[in-house]
Scaffold this active site. Structure first.
Site, short mmCIF file in Angstrom:
data_model
loop_
_atom_site.label_atom_id
_atom_site.label_comp_id
_atom_site.label_asym_id
_atom_site.label_seq_id
_atom_site.Cartn_x
_atom_site.Cartn_y
_atom_site.Cartn_z
N GLU B 52 0.86 -1.17 0.00
CA GLU B 52 0.00 0.00 0.00
C GLU B 52 0.90 1.22 0.00
OE1 GLU B 52 -2.69 0.94 3.23
OE2 GLU B 52 -3.42 -1.11 3.16
N ASP B 63 -5.53 8.66 10.78
CA ASP B 63 -4.20 8.21 11.17
C ASP B 63 -3.78 8.67 12.55
OD1 ASP B 63 -3.21 6.63 8.94
OD2 ASP B 63 -3.48 8.48 7.78
#
Lengths: 419, 269
Positions: B52, B63
């Site tokens: 990824e 995040d």
């Protein structure tokens, strides 16, 4: 999505008609969030819809407005200030006189009651200038809720006094050290908290930005400003104003005063954005005047961004306007031509700030001073085009106590000032 | 034109080996533009099956602190869409499925069709869009189908069954199941919510399900690989690179971690 209807028949541009179930205003708004938040946003939308038609909820909120915030807020005519604005008639909607000193209390009382209705005992909030944080902490204290406020580290330094106020009110203030350490980063951090604690926590967003239903819900809690003002100004002057002005960061005080006038087609709605050091310098916070269409904090709207879609840092002398996005309903009102948005730079705002202090004995928030500076321009323009009996209504969204340090430094009054 | 079979082939292979796939994440341009690929190659050497590539974004709300820090470093390195696409292309060239993970605004700003067309040209496999809701995705889905790039959405433990059914229908390649309510980052325990979520997804979809968020070591990878088709690891790799300024050491540690995780997914069942 169908394209927005043009402003034709009398009802065609009421926001209710254009905002669909997914919370779009024309092409703007919607939801751009992690899937983990969908359930909470749905729950909130349902709670808000049911509360709107629940007489018990509405009575409870009305009682708090009356006996806690001090509503309805009054209207003051600013005659001496108006001498610098072409001698037109200028009226100030005094949201600065609300408990906690700004319009922010209207929204937090509504949302805190909703949080209780949903059985959520913990509220989180973001704050820039600290006004929304203080208001959230206040509502949490009043209703017995736990309150966590995320605030950019830079803003905690600029607004020490408000940090102390929040703490006194029992809130926990968490300085955010990521990114530009201002309001946008505080929102990011609040969203991360919400993703993690969504089952127990309500995110008490302070403005008409963010994913659906926030822009509609916060507007609904703020529209009382315009509803009162529309009645008051008609009583005072026998007619509607020629222009309604408000400062725009995220845009909650502006939507609050605009909304009742949206179908009054002869009333100009004018939002004053933070032009910072000037749009041409790139150092500003004027998302509509100097930004472009994009997605930020869960909604499609006007955003300050670079050519790669990265959010740009905003700049304003006013912490409360220092935000690189704007509520999606404003983006829509701009695109259909119903509202105008103009930038006011730091110096223009501070000039108007000083003028209001000295002519009316009212120290406004620096945010609000942007609207006052706009009135100086629009007043002179209206005096020429429509005469001195023109009427301007300004949302005096907040008082300036919190800004005394910034202003003293700007004007060279403080000992530490180098000016 | 060759059909995009990257992820289909990968999961066919891992299924035949009775194991889960190991997917590793790294933001493009981290720790700098020229070295990203070296760390990715170390992951692959250690046994990572698919990569990824993160498109760094200024406001990464999904995040935690580790990937936030890496994204900031990438942005300081002036990483742009073209850098993301270049890295994706380099991954495809070593015959490993290259997935791009991106928040929505940078893709929209670049141009949905333009971005996907280049990915197709670069033999990219898929794009994960953590903040694009299916409600806003109709244009995205039609362009992904047109350019034959898999569209992967993230679902969460609190996603309702009704919603799972809708979201999983629009996924191709695999379904990304967030193991917990929260943001990316290493955690001491992988929550048992993950397995329940995977079981619920299986009611609605036959696509492979990969679990991400919070997996950082061999034992956690083994645990997740018992029930999931893929295990996604990001922050643990990023953290090693942040903590080791010496490149050779950092590369050795990244490869070592990949090996351990790879043992985890291979010894689970």
């Amino acid at each position: 999505m169908t394209s927005p209807k043009p402003a034709g028949d009398s009802q065609s541009i009421s926001s209710k008609k254009v905002s669909d179930l997914e919370g779009h205003f024309g092409d703007f708004g919607g939801r751009f969030v992690p899937e983990a938040l969908i359930a909470a946003l749905d729950e909130l939308a349902v709670a808000h819809e049911s509360a709107k038609s629940d007489p018990i909820f509405q009575a409870e909120l009305a009682q708090l407005h009356k006996s806690y915030s001090g509503r309805p807020s009054i209207i003051t005519e600013a005659k001496r200030f108006a001498e610098s604005a072409g001698n037109v008639r200028i009226f100030l909607k005094r949201e600065d006189l609300n408990h906690t000193g700004s319009h922010k209390i209207n929204n937090v009382l509504g949302q805190a009651l909703l949080a209780k209705r949903m059985g959520k005992q913990r509220i989180i909030a973001e704050t820039g200038a600290g006004q929304h944080g203080v208001a959230s902490a206040t509502a949490a204290a009043l209703l017995g809720l736990e309150c966590i406020v995320y605030m950019g580290e830079l803003d905690t330094q600029r607004q020490e006094l408000n940090v102390a106020r929040m703490k006194m009110l029992g809130a926990t203030v968490i300085p955010v050290t990521q990114g530009s350490r201002t309001l946008k980063d505080a929102i990011n951090e609040a969203m991360r908290d919400w993703v993690t604690n969504v089952s127990t926590t309500h995110y008490l967003l302070g403005t008409v930005a963010g994913p659906h239903p926030f822009p509609q819900m916060v507007r609904d809690f703020q529209k009382i400003i315009g509803e009162e003002a529309r009645t008051q100004i008609k009583e005072l002057t026998g007619r509607l104003p020629d222009a309604v002005l408000a400062c725009v960061g995220g845009g909650s005080n502006a939507i609050g005063i605009f909304h009742a006038f949206i179908n009054d087609k002869d009333v100009r709605l004018i939002g004053l954005e933070a032009g910072g050091k000037g749009i041409e310098t790139g150092e500003h916070a004027a998302s509509i005047s100097g930004g472009s269409k994009g997605v930020l904090h869960g909604a499609r709207t006007y955003v300050l961004q670079d050519e790669d879609g990265q959010t740009k840092e905003s700049h304003s002398i006013s912490a409360g306007l220092d935000y690189p996005g704007v509520g999606p309903e404003h983006a829509y009102l701009k695109d259909i031509g119903r509202a105008e948005y103009l930038p006011i730079n730091d110096d223009q705002a501070m000039y108007a700030f000083s003028l209001l202090c000295k002519t009316e004995g009212i120290i406004p928030a620096i945010e609000t001073a942007h609207a006052l500076a706009g009135a100086l321009q629009i007043g002179n323009e209206l005096a020429k085009t429509k005469g001195t009996d023109s009427i301007i209504l300004i949302n005096l969204s907040g008082r300036g106590d919190k800004d005394v340090n910034t202003a003293a430094e700007y004007f060279g009054f403080s000992k530490s000032s180098s000016k | 034109m060759n059909q995009n079979r990257w992820l289909g082939d990968l999961f066919t292979k891992t299924k035949s080996e009775n194991r889960a796939a190991l997917i590793g994440y790294l933001p493009a341009g981290f720790p700098n533009k020229s070295d990203s690929i070296d760390y990715i190659k170390a992951m692959i050497a250690g046994g990572v099956d698919a990569i990824e590539v993160g498109f760094p974004y200024s406001d990464p709300v999904m995040d935690g602190p580790v990937i936030q820090q890496a994204s900031e470093i990438s942005l300081q390195n002036k990483v742009k869409a073209d850098d993301v696409l270049r890295l994706q292309s380099e991954v495809a060239k070593v015959n490993v499925p290259a997935i791009v993970m991106s928040y929505w605004n940078p893709i929209e700003r670049y141009g949905v069709a333009e971005f996907l067309e280049l990915m197709q040209k670069n033999h990219g496999a898929a794009v994960i869009t953590p903040d694009l809701t299916i409600d806003e995705s109709s244009e995205w889905i039609s362009q992904c189908r047109k350019f034959d790039i898999n569209s992967i959405f993230v679902v969460a433990p609190n996603t309702s069954d009704a919603r799972l059914e809708q979201v999983t229908k629009l996924c191709t390649g695999f379904i990304y199941a967030a193991s917990i309510m929260g943001v990316t980052g290493t955690r001491t325990v992988v929550s048992n919510q993950a397995q329940q979520l995977v079981n619920r997804i299986r009611k609605f979809s036959e696509l492979p399900v990969a679990v991400g968020l919070g997996v950082s070591n061999r034992d956690q990878a083994r645990e997740v690989a018992k029930y999931a088709d893929g295990v996604i690891v990001g922050s643990a790799f990023v953290k090693l690179i942040l903590e080791n300024s010496n490149k050779e050491q950092a590369i050795a540690k990244v490869e070592q971690l990949a090996k351990e995780l790879s043992e985890g997914v291979r010894n689970a069942r």
